[in-house]
Write a protein that holds these residues in place. Structure first.
Motif, short mmCIF file in Angstrom:
data_model
loop_
_atom_site.label_atom_id
_atom_site.label_comp_id
_atom_site.label_asym_id
_atom_site.label_seq_id
_atom_site.Cartn_x
_atom_site.Cartn_y
_atom_site.Cartn_z
N ILE A 1 4.33 -36.13 11.42
CA ILE A 1 3.10 -36.05 11.87
C ILE A 1 2.14 -35.28 10.94
O ILE A 1 2.61 -34.35 10.21
CB ILE A 1 3.16 -35.01 13.06
CG1 ILE A 1 4.05 -35.45 14.31
CG2 ILE A 1 1.83 -34.39 13.94
CD1 ILE A 1 4.41 -34.70 15.47
N ARG A 2 0.89 -35.62 11.02
CA ARG A 2 0.09 -35.08 10.12
C ARG A 2 -1.52 -35.00 10.94
O ARG A 2 -1.61 -35.58 11.81
CB ARG A 2 -0.20 -35.95 8.67
CG ARG A 2 -0.73 -37.42 9.08
CD ARG A 2 -0.75 -38.07 7.63
NE ARG A 2 -1.45 -39.51 7.67
CZ ARG A 2 -1.44 -40.19 6.80
NH1 ARG A 2 -0.92 -40.00 5.80
NH2 ARG A 2 -2.30 -41.47 7.06
N ASN A 3 -2.32 -34.37 10.18
CA ASN A 3 -3.61 -34.05 10.83
C ASN A 3 -4.41 -35.43 10.82
O ASN A 3 -4.60 -35.91 9.61
CB ASN A 3 -4.52 -32.99 9.87
CG ASN A 3 -5.65 -32.48 10.90
OD1 ASN A 3 -6.46 -33.35 11.25
ND2 ASN A 3 -6.04 -31.16 10.95
N GLU B 1 14.27 -29.81 3.62
CA GLU B 1 13.57 -30.30 2.48
C GLU B 1 14.10 -29.88 1.45
O GLU B 1 14.58 -28.71 1.09
CB GLU B 1 11.87 -29.98 2.62
CG GLU B 1 11.18 -30.59 1.47
CD GLU B 1 9.76 -30.25 1.54
OE1 GLU B 1 9.03 -30.93 0.99
OE2 GLU B 1 9.48 -29.32 2.36
N VAL B 2 14.40 -30.70 0.29
CA VAL B 2 14.85 -30.33 -1.28
C VAL B 2 13.99 -30.89 -2.25
O VAL B 2 13.79 -32.04 -2.28
CB VAL B 2 16.36 -30.80 -1.36
CG1 VAL B 2 16.77 -30.58 -2.66
CG2 VAL B 2 17.14 -30.04 -0.21
N ASP C 1 4.08 -30.33 2.12
CA ASP C 1 2.67 -30.70 1.72
C ASP C 1 1.99 -30.78 3.11
O ASP C 1 0.94 -31.25 3.23
CB ASP C 1 2.85 -32.43 1.39
CG ASP C 1 3.54 -33.13 2.61
OD1 ASP C 1 4.12 -32.75 3.55
OD2 ASP C 1 4.11 -34.37 2.18
N GLY C 2 2.76 -29.93 4.07
CA GLY C 2 2.02 -29.54 5.39
C GLY C 2 2.41 -30.50 6.58
O GLY C 2 2.04 -30.22 7.96
N ALA D 1 -0.88 -24.02 8.04
CA ALA D 1 -2.50 -23.60 8.49
C ALA D 1 -3.37 -24.50 7.73
O ALA D 1 -4.47 -24.70 7.97
CB ALA D 1 -2.77 -22.02 8.46
N GLU D 2 -3.10 -24.69 6.64
CA GLU D 2 -3.95 -25.72 5.77
C GLU D 2 -3.94 -27.11 6.35
O GLU D 2 -5.00 -27.66 6.26
CB GLU D 2 -3.33 -25.58 4.19
CG GLU D 2 -4.22 -26.54 3.24
CD GLU D 2 -3.72 -26.46 1.79
OE1 GLU D 2 -4.29 -27.23 1.06
OE2 GLU D 2 -2.61 -25.79 1.64
#
Length: 580
Positions: free
Chosen positions: A440-442, A102-103, A425-426, A375-376
């Motif tokens: 992949i996201r929550n 990531e940049v 951004d998680g 973790a967020e």
């Protein structure tokens, strides 16, 4: 004179006879059509006509799509749902994309042979011009080695990327990669600078600094693969502000597949994790005894985790401690290919006298890189590691408790995952061998978000380099496919390894190599090997082949066709083996 006119029958019977003749003719035509259809299906004629004639003709009228709409899909883990989106970054994995970084919110990628591009925050693709990893590719393509049918260009590769903010809009980019120089190979750590501004991500100058290279150089192997780059490791992690860690694999120099052992050799950089100073390039061994360290992570608590391919079985997750020895090529939970004990391990199935792994996958999953998830974004994955896999096509959530791992939850992704990173951004980003960029996201956190998004500028997908397009015969290409996918267990010189020799296999009776202990799935099959039957065996596609002891092998169509062309050039050892 018509036949019916000379027959001594009434007009009524003539009409009946005419109808019967017409029906007979129609039946004959149907039989012919069925025969042609059977022949066409058996020989894939319609598929060939479509591939060779219709598809190229249609392609002339169809411009490549510049945009695509990507939809989030939901899958359920043990504790919570995930949303997954897939972008076709390099269709069919050509060219292969090997690493992500990531940049400033943009996702940078590098291809196996060192070309760069990125997906920006607005999901638009770009290639970076004027920036190429210094691999010595021109020297390699002009060498005699490049023409060696056993040499695999796919084994020569860029390994990993690491970006560090350098102030303002500048970023220091570190790249680990192979280099060919003076008839020998090296693993090199190179550095350049990128800038991020309104024009996007671009190279500051395109020039590279050499930070580190392996000593001694990696010689061309005289047996088996000329370069076993798949055992290269090459992962990067930032230990602290001024220090990087670089993992180095054994490149098959283990005393079995190569003539000597590097794992316990203090005068060879291979099979070590190297600690490298960014101030002056000084370096030392951080830890030693690694076969193929495919993943490297410095976690938020300072622990250093490493993932490693075992030989046959015994993929490892190791907690790395400075100065420790992890045993290769002596200690392993794996075996030599063929389910025989690893010859140098005096305690098969155990690791005695060296640091033990914190978790081992038996059988192997083809372990890949690992991350510490946000973790967020993923609170249920607090104190977890996410481990990607190649052969397993599965993502594993590993629960850590201090220095130990208590369980591994499998999450099917259905793709060979080459690299995995955790974004600012998680989200999690993964690149696969078939060219999919997966996010992949929550699922709980994003339940009310848009179900799809648009990806633009797809005409800027990565392109093959000239070296990847140098023409070669199907037989040479097939020999490379054979040595890469089949050569560990089979030969074409009549020698028996784990599997029977495959010289002259096309046309040979199934299960007919004398004294070879075939499984029932092959021993009971009648007939001879044909390309179609061979494909079914490789895919475990019916005919009882799914019960074969040989693992399934996934080849693209052009790879299989090249393999068949090569096998046709090999000679059987006796007339009994040849097609009658």
């Amino acid at each position: 004179m018509k036949l019916l006119d000379v027959l001594p029958i009434s007009p009524r019977w003539r009409r009946i006879a005419l109808v019967l003749l017409l029906l007979a003719g129609l039946g004959f035509l149907l039989i012919c059509a069925a025969a042609v259809g059977y022949w066409a299906g058996k020989n894939n004629t319609l598929e060939k006509v479509n591939e060779k004639i219709f598809q190229p003709a249609l392609a002339r009228f169809e411009a490549p799509a510049a945009e695509d709409v990507v939809t989030w899909e939901t899958i359920q883990t043990h504790f919570f749902p995930l949303q997954i989106a897939r972008i076709s970054l390099s269709p069919n994995g050509s060219p292969a994309i090997w690493a992500l970084e990531e940049v400033d919110g943009d996702i940078l990628y590098v291809t196996r042979l060192g070309e760069f591009g990125y997906l920006d925050r607005q999901n638009s693709l770009h290639r970076i011009q004027g920036l190429h990893v210094p691999m010595g590719l021109e020297e390699l393509t002009q060498s005699e080695l490049f023409q060696d049918p056993i040499f695999q260009l796919s084994e020569f590769r860029t390994f990993d990327l690491l970006s560090i903010p350098a102030g303002g809009n500048l970023y220091d980019l570190y790249v680990s990669h192979h280099r060919y120089r003076n008839g020998c190979f090296e693993v090199v750590l190179s550095h350049t600078q990128l800038a991020k501004d309104d024009a996007g991500v671009h190279a500051v100058s395109g020039a590279w600094d050499e930070i580190f290279f392996t000593d001694p150089c990696i010689p061309v192997k005289s047996t088996g693969m000329r370069l076993a780059g798949h055992e290269g490791g090459g992962r990067l992690a930032r230990l602290n502000g001024d220090t990087l860690l670089l993992s180095l694999g054994a490149h098959q120099f283990d005393g079995v597949d190569g003539p000597y052992q590097v794992g316990q050799d203090n005068k060879n950089d291979l099979s070590k994790i190297i600690e490298i100073s960014l101030k002056d390039g000084s370096h030392s061994f951080y830890a030693r005894g690694f076969r193929n360290p495919q993943g490297l992570l410095v976690a938020s608590d300072g622990r250093v985790w490493e993932t490693e391919h075992g030989p046959r079985g015994g993929d490892e997750v190791n907690l790395i401690q400075q100065g420790k020895n992890y045993g290769w090529p002596i200690a392993t939970y794996g075996t030599n290919y063929g389910a025989v004990p690893w010859p140098f391990n005096p305690h098969p199935g155990k690791q005695v006298g060296f640091e033990r792994p914190r978790f081992a996958f038996v059988p192997s999953i083809g372990i890949s890189n690992l991350i510490e998830p946000s973790a967020e974004e993923f609170p249920e994955w607090d104190e977890h590691l996410l481990v990607a896999s190649l052969a397993g096509n599965t993502l594993y959530a590993l629960k850590t408790e201090g220095d130990d791992i208590t369980y591994a939850e499998p999450i099917s992704i259905g793709e060979r995952m080459r690299d995995i990173i955790s974004l600012s951004d998680g989200r999690v980003a993964i690149i696969t061998d078939s060219g999919w960029l997966i996010f992949i996201r929550n699922g709980d956190k994003h339940r009310d978000k848009a179900a799809s998004f648009e990806v633009a500028n797809l005409t800027e997908r990565p392109k093959l380099q000239a070296a990847e397009s140098i023409p070669t015969t199907a037989e040479v290409t097939g020999s490379r496919v054979f040595f890469y996918y089949c050569g560990t267990c089979h030969t074409t010189d009549g020698k028996t390894l784990v599997g029977p020799p495959l010289n002259g296999v096309l046309g040979r009776r199934v299960g007919s190599v004398a004294d070879y202990p075939y499984s029932a799935a092959l021993a009971d099959v009648k007939g001879r090997w044909t390309p179609s039957r061979l494909r079914k065996l490789l895919n475990h596609d019916g005919a009882g082949f799914d019960e074969s002891a040989m693992p399934a092998v996934s080849l693209y169509k052009d790879q299989f066709q090249a393999l068949v062309a090569y096998l046709h050039t090999t000679e059987a050892k006796s007339a009994e083996d040849r097609l009658e």
